[in-house]
Write a protein that holds these residues in place. Structure first.
Motif, short mmCIF file in Angstrom:
data_model
loop_
_atom_site.label_atom_id
_atom_site.label_comp_id
_atom_site.label_asym_id
_atom_site.label_seq_id
_atom_site.Cartn_x
_atom_site.Cartn_y
_atom_site.Cartn_z
N CYS A 111 -17.85 -74.74 -3.87
CA CYS A 111 -17.85 -75.62 -3.04
C CYS A 111 -16.47 -75.82 -2.35
O CYS A 111 -15.63 -76.47 -3.12
N VAL A 112 -16.32 -75.40 -1.45
CA VAL A 112 -15.09 -75.29 -0.47
C VAL A 112 -15.12 -76.58 0.44
O VAL A 112 -16.33 -76.63 1.26
N GLU A 142 -20.70 -73.25 0.42
CA GLU A 142 -21.53 -72.50 -0.77
C GLU A 142 -21.49 -71.36 -0.39
O GLU A 142 -22.17 -70.83 0.80
N PRO A 143 -21.26 -70.39 -1.41
CA PRO A 143 -21.35 -68.96 -1.37
C PRO A 143 -22.82 -68.51 -1.20
O PRO A 143 -23.58 -69.07 -2.11
N SER A 191 -23.59 -77.55 2.75
CA SER A 191 -24.40 -78.75 2.44
C SER A 191 -23.49 -79.87 3.07
O SER A 191 -22.26 -80.18 3.17
N VAL A 192 -24.40 -81.15 3.57
CA VAL A 192 -24.03 -82.34 3.97
C VAL A 192 -23.69 -83.25 2.96
O VAL A 192 -24.43 -83.55 2.32
N MET A 193 -22.35 -83.56 2.80
CA MET A 193 -22.18 -84.66 1.54
C MET A 193 -21.44 -85.74 2.06
O MET A 193 -21.06 -85.93 3.21
N PRO A 196 -30.39 -76.12 -0.92
CA PRO A 196 -29.55 -75.16 -1.19
C PRO A 196 -29.94 -73.70 -0.70
O PRO A 196 -31.29 -73.64 -0.38
N GLY A 197 -28.99 -72.63 -0.32
CA GLY A 197 -29.28 -71.58 0.20
C GLY A 197 -29.51 -71.43 1.77
O GLY A 197 -29.71 -70.51 2.34
#
Length: 345
Positions: A193-194, A213-214, A219-221, A237-238
């Motif tokens: 998670c960068v 995410e690799p 993701s929207v955080m 995810p994904g």
């Protein structure tokens, strides 16, 4: 007796839809207008009268008046300007992001990337704020609060593969602008998670940010800056979901997303994206598609920002095969309907 297959099953049996081999600019709906035929990374002024943008990556910062459509250059008095972003401050001044000179794409976007202050006074030159940072920043439209992310390349005290979100206040009271009250508000301990800061909302008490995410996901955080509580708003995810722009009510954000690949096919990630609108209710289910540039071969729409009155959005035309942020013109999407050139309507 006939069996009625669900629509999603029928689509899977039929295969992905075919992208059109035309120019999406030639097929715009009535509520989208072309503002410029060059440029990228738009930012709308707090009073919604002007849009700042970059002429190109590692280039000059520009400004267009939405009433007169006159374009001026904000940084052309800086020889060899190599900026990546320009953003409005509530004072009418600007924050620039980029290196002091171009070395190479990777180094100049990471290790040498830093924050600059540019006064709105004509002829002013950018002033370094002495702060290295990663990618973009969140700039408040209500105060002088700034948020940015750091990777180990910008902060020696960070462990390898970690990243963190920082917030600070811009102090303009002295002869030299400076950042004060700096503090870390959230940290990711590994490369899964960068982090990248995006937008403040709810009177600067909350902030939207991206978790990359690799291998090609995002993701929207969101983080509550008072309690520290973090929420995953996209819950997909994904897939690729990068927030870029917040609605003034704080209930929705615009998102660069690859969700249309479910029906159109193609490689998922930051290449095949279009702009979607996500309700920040925590379910991750209320996604509505806004643009359809990725319906065309090689097309995408990216880097949206929303006006502070919620009436329009600025974004850029882009190409699926280009690096993130590269654009070929700024467009306006009017949420209220037909195109108008009067931004005060």
């Amino acid at each position: 007796m006939k069996l009625l297959l669900p629509l999603c099953v029928m689509l899977l049996l039929a295969g992905p839809a075919e992208r059109k081999r035309e120019n999406p600019i030639e097929h715009l709906p009535q509520n989208i207008e072309v503002l410029t035929h060059f440029g990228e990374r738009a930012d709308i002024s707090p009073d919604n009268q002007r849009i700042a943008f970059m002429d190109k990556s590692f280039g000059d910062a520009m400004l267009i008046d939405l009433k007169t459509r006159v374009i001026t250059c904000l940084s052309c008095n800086v020889p060899g300007a190599a900026f990546l972003r320009v953003m409005h401050l509530v004072t009418g001044d600007y924050i620039l992001i980029g290196p002091d000179h171009f070395e190479d794409i990777y180094t100049s976007r990471t290790r040498d990337n830093e924050l600059w202050f540019l006064s709105k006074e004509p002829g002013s030159k950018p002033v370094k704020l002495g702060q290295k940072m990663s990618e973009g920043a969140a700039i408040s439209k209500k105060s002088l609060k700034i948020a940015f992310s750091q990777l180990p390349a910008e902060a020696a005290d960070l462990a390898p593969d970690s990243s963190r979100l920082m917030i600070a206040d811009l102090d303009l009271s002295g002869s030299v602008p400076k950042l004060i009250n700096q503090k870390s508000v959230y940290q990711s301990k590994d490369h899964n998670c960068v982090l990248e800061a995006q937008d403040f909302y709810d009177n600067d008490t909350k902030m939207i940010f991206t978790c990359y995410e690799p291998p090609h996901g995002a993701s929207v955080m969101g983080i509550d800056l008072q309690t520290g509580q973090v929420t995953n708003f996209s819950k997909m995810p994904g897939t690729y979901n990068e927030p870029e722009g917040i609605f003034p009510d704080g209930l929705y954000t615009t998102v660069e997303a690859d969700r249309q690949c479910e029906s159109l096919g193609g490689e998922r990630g930051s290449g095949n994206i279009d702009i979607w609108k996500l309700r920040l209710d925590g379910t991750g289910k209320d996604f509505v598609r806004v643009t359809h540039f990725n319906d065309y071969v090689g097309g995408k729409a990216s880097n949206p920002v929303v006006s502070t009155d919620g009436r329009f959005m600025a974004f850029q035309a882009a190409r699926a095969g280009d690096p993130a942020g590269v654009g070929y013109g700024i467009l306006i999407y009017w949420f209220s309907g037909a195109v108008t050139k009067d931004a005060t309507r």
